[in-house]
Enzyme design. Sequence first.
Site: not given
Lengths: 353, 353
Positions: A70, A72, A96, A126-127, A155, A329
């Site tokens: 992903h 984003d 990530d 995705e988030e 990932e 994150h």
Amino acid sequence: MLSPEILADPVELTRALVDVESVSGNEAALADQVEAALRGAPHLSVERHGNVVLASTALGRPQRVVLAGHLDTVPVAGNLPSRAEGDLIHGCGTSDMKSGAALALHLAATVAEPRYDVTYLFYDCEEVEAERNGLNVLARTHPDKLAADFAILLEPTYGLVEAGCQGTMRAVVTATGQRAHAARSWLGVNAIHAAGAIMTTLGAYQPRTVTIDGCTYREGLNAVRISGGVAGNVIPDECRVEINYRFAPDRTEAEAAAHVRGLFPDFEVEITDSAPAAMPGLDGAIAKEFLDVVGQPPQAKLGWTDVARFAAAGVPALNFGPGDPNLAHKPEEHVEISKIRAGAATLRRWLAA
Amino acid sequence: MLSPEILADPVELTRALVDVESVSGNEAALADQVEAALRGAPHLSVERHGNVVLASTALGRPQRVVLAGHLDTVPVAGNLPSRAEGDLIHGCGTSDMKSGAALALHLAATVAEPRYDVTYLFYDCEEVEAERNGLNVLARTHPDKLAADFAILLEPTYGLVEAGCQGTMRAVVTATGQRAHAARSWLGVNAIHAAGAIMTTLGAYQPRTVTIDGCTYREGLNAVRISGGVAGNVIPDECRVEINYRFAPDRTEAEAAAHVRGLFPDFEVEITDSAPAAMPGLDGAIAKEFLDVVGQPPQAKLGWTDVARFAAAGVPALNFGPGDPNLAHKPEEHVEISKIRAGAATLRRWLAA
């Protein structure tokens, strides 16, 4: 613009991708750059659906694999632009999963004749909620685009193979009572006090540990939110406890729901959200070839990832990426340069062999 | 306009007051009517402070009493205008406490020569935060206006003397933990699970029953609100339980706070709000005279009322009104006409004797 020199270096490419801010919903600029880079590779045919970018080889190989990532990130936390320091690149999305996306883009640009046909898949959102997830949207609108014999999702796994994933289910367990004025509390039934029994059950719960294909899945059952109360002078008549159950791939969603309901026979239980687990899928030939190249034992993926979407589409899939999942994150998110280089070498050895 | 005929009939007067909507903050129109009615009585001198209306006799009596009532109501719940049905008047504020305010206004208008000097006191914003409470504001800005030897607050007591009041205290008891991703819950400490011990303590708590001056005060300790949680996939690091402690008048606020803290030695306890209890104050001569006229044994007031403000000002005070306290704040709120007439007769017998 991603120059051939940048595309040839997965570390420089990671920095370049990180430095284009792409918080969920704002991926267009980055998707443009990725699309342009892929269109520059004559061995790929490229498609764009919204902010999903697909590039495929069509070499007539008997098998097809997917490399997916992903584009984003979670919201920026004062950690852009990227910053290199020794072996580390710091910045939003470094772990990530722009380092993983960089590996896929690097291989797409530089491996002209892979041993399998390859679909490179870059997607958005995705988030955030599943409805917006670009891979989810693609699976609904163009399910054929996911068709493959094997998929790798880049990932963060810190360079290990993390196979399958646990399922995740949310349920609301509700304790009820009867309102009364707090000055005459004996006329009511306090729902928050009643909810104490829910907490007692949760506190005493012994989660299972399940091993499949050599991967050990450790379950978890937790309250994630609680709310109750009417006013400061009223005995509350309702207390809602939201529970998150992470379950091993030997349980279906229906079995997981029955298990949760069975734990709280005296309360109303509403299943509010559910996503299936994915079996590790390590018994296929391509997975075994990949594991041989990695040379490290596989581990269970703790946490739900989009591998479950491939599994649901009948495509065995695993997670493999250079980032550290424990840094995802977080404001201090970073990635190790050596992990990027090692990951690129592993994938190249497997794909270009 | 409240005519002499209406002022002479406490039942009609109740309906007239009810039919002027006066939800807290919107009392001006009703205060205007009350003020005009009082100014029509030559034996009274009248003052207005905001939406507080005061009327006093100055007959040189050796003792002064206060009759007090609030003019505001909780929000209307489809229950205006008033509706009479048999012995009942239905409508917002009928019980709490326009029937009580009507008694005070009726006596003010019709008892020209009371045996004590009287201060009639009508105030606003009793149903909202203490800072706005008109009696509280008056006690701060014009403390001399509350000066008296005895006070009756015409809150709903269903025609009984309800003496003193319990104290009320709010505290927030906080359980803490450590955040972690819910997929790796063993890396965290779940604060909501930890809060189960708070509920266990509350559920097992045996509240005291305390008898003073023949009035029995029944305490209560209850969770009134609970909140906790960060997101659906995060082990929560905080859970806050708001507790309401209703305590008998033999405890000071400091003693009540110490008691609450002592129940939760393992948690952070913050006292967020507190109002003292009021002793029943039935040992004075005027109180005894009033009790004789009522002819019913006094009871403890369950619930905090503004009698505590009089008690804090050194004025013994009790609650006595025609409304049913169990109907206060309810859409089906109503008052019995016979209770209004009986209350008016009791007060007149005592005051005009």
